[in-house]
Enzyme design. Sequence first.
Site, PDB file in Angstrom:
ATOM      1  N   HIS A 169      37.592  43.900  38.823  1.00 28.36           N
ATOM      2  CA  HIS A 169      36.501  44.016  37.851  1.00 28.36           C
ATOM      3  C   HIS A 169      36.020  42.659  37.351  1.00 28.36           C
ATOM      4  O   HIS A 169      34.951  42.576  36.739  1.00 28.36           O
ATOM      5  CB  HIS A 169      36.929  44.898  36.666  1.00 28.36           C
ATOM      6  CG  HIS A 169      37.883  44.254  35.717  1.00 28.36           C
ATOM      7  ND1 HIS A 169      39.241  44.505  35.727  1.00 28.36           N
ATOM      8  CD2 HIS A 169      37.683  43.370  34.711  1.00 28.36           C
ATOM      9  CE1 HIS A 169      39.833  43.812  34.760  1.00 28.36           C
ATOM     10  NE2 HIS A 169      38.900  43.113  34.136  1.00 28.36           N
ATOM     11  N   ASP A 199      42.684  47.845  41.119  1.00 30.42           N
ATOM     12  CA  ASP A 199      41.790  46.867  40.487  1.00 30.42           C
ATOM     13  C   ASP A 199      42.151  45.440  40.899  1.00 30.42           C
ATOM     14  O   ASP A 199      42.190  44.522  40.080  1.00 30.42           O
ATOM     15  CB  ASP A 199      41.835  47.010  38.964  1.00 30.42           C
ATOM     16  CG  ASP A 199      40.748  46.189  38.277  1.00 30.42           C
ATOM     17  OD1 ASP A 199      39.721  45.899  38.916  1.00 30.42           O
ATOM     18  OD2 ASP A 199      40.946  45.805  37.104  1.00 30.42           O
ATOM     19  N   SER A 278      42.375  39.007  32.288  1.00 25.98           N
ATOM     20  CA  SER A 278      42.404  39.878  33.461  1.00 25.98           C
ATOM     21  C   SER A 278      42.564  39.072  34.748  1.00 25.98           C
ATOM     22  O   SER A 278      41.843  38.090  34.971  1.00 25.98           O
ATOM     23  CB  SER A 278      41.114  40.698  33.531  1.00 25.98           C
ATOM     24  OG  SER A 278      41.027  41.582  32.438  1.00 25.98           O
TER      25      SER A 278
END
Length: 326
Positions: A169, A199, A278
């Site tokens: 993402h 992800d 992230s």
Amino acid sequence: MRRPAMYSASRPAPAQQAPAAAQPAPEAAQPSSRRHRLRLAAASPAVMWSAIVLLAALLAMSLAMNMGPAPRKITQADINAAVLKTLETQPLPSEYAKAYEVIRPSVVRVVSYVKKSRLKDEKAARLHATRPKMLDPAQGGEKDDDEIEAGVGTGVVIVDKGIILTNLHVVSGADSVKVTFSDGLEATATITGAQPENDLAVLQAHKIPDDMIAATMRSTGDLAPGHKALVVGFPFGIGPSASGGVISGLNRSFRSPEGKQEMTNLIQFDAAANPGNSGGPLVTMDGEVVGIVTAILNPTPARTFLGIGFAVPIENAAQAAGLPPF
């Protein structure tokens, strides 16, 4: 005239002269007799052993005088006292600081860019608005006149050829990606692999430092709740930043706020993580990577850290990069 008669030397001397010639003999033989007795005494085994014993006794006395008293034996109590004294006077280095120094050369900042023309599309504009932005303009901003920063995340080098793991993402929908290494080198990167169910995305940097150091990956097989853990990344573009905590749980599930994706078999941790972390590494106190930070649990619209974060186990992440599992 007749010559007197001559006598041979072998003839015996007159009787009255014999005692005079024989008198010195006992005195001359006296020294020879003492030397003979000394030789006989020296040759005696008892005398030789007595001399050896005497010399050994003298040597032992000399050594005893020079060595002094024997040192006292160190006991366990002495060792405990020394360790306690050291702990009181010498502070131990932080485990988190040591782990940070190990992983720091392998952590990169990942920035995605989109073309300005795409922001006219409603979906692209919404994507740009929800992604974390760098708070320090000197570290980010526009790449060129036609592209604008869409978001920032973190990555970790797992192969010293410039192969980087991050979150999908962070880079999905980007027109270009740029990474910044620990020594300040900036390079463009290409997405070479993806594992959407976890992800995960794999990047290949087009340029790498000469002394590139890849992170060490560690199996999660013996990981347990309570183990210390460190998160390193770029929350809101600030970094590299470190936060410490513990592994809170294993085999957790997480559903994205939009409810479109559910991930399983995640590592739960309580080290602070925010947008921008992230794709960064979750590491042990040895600086070895056990997971890739992927999500935080926050049911509010703020989407900031409330105490629960999730990471994809490194076994899954390694498979995304085509590496064999542990």
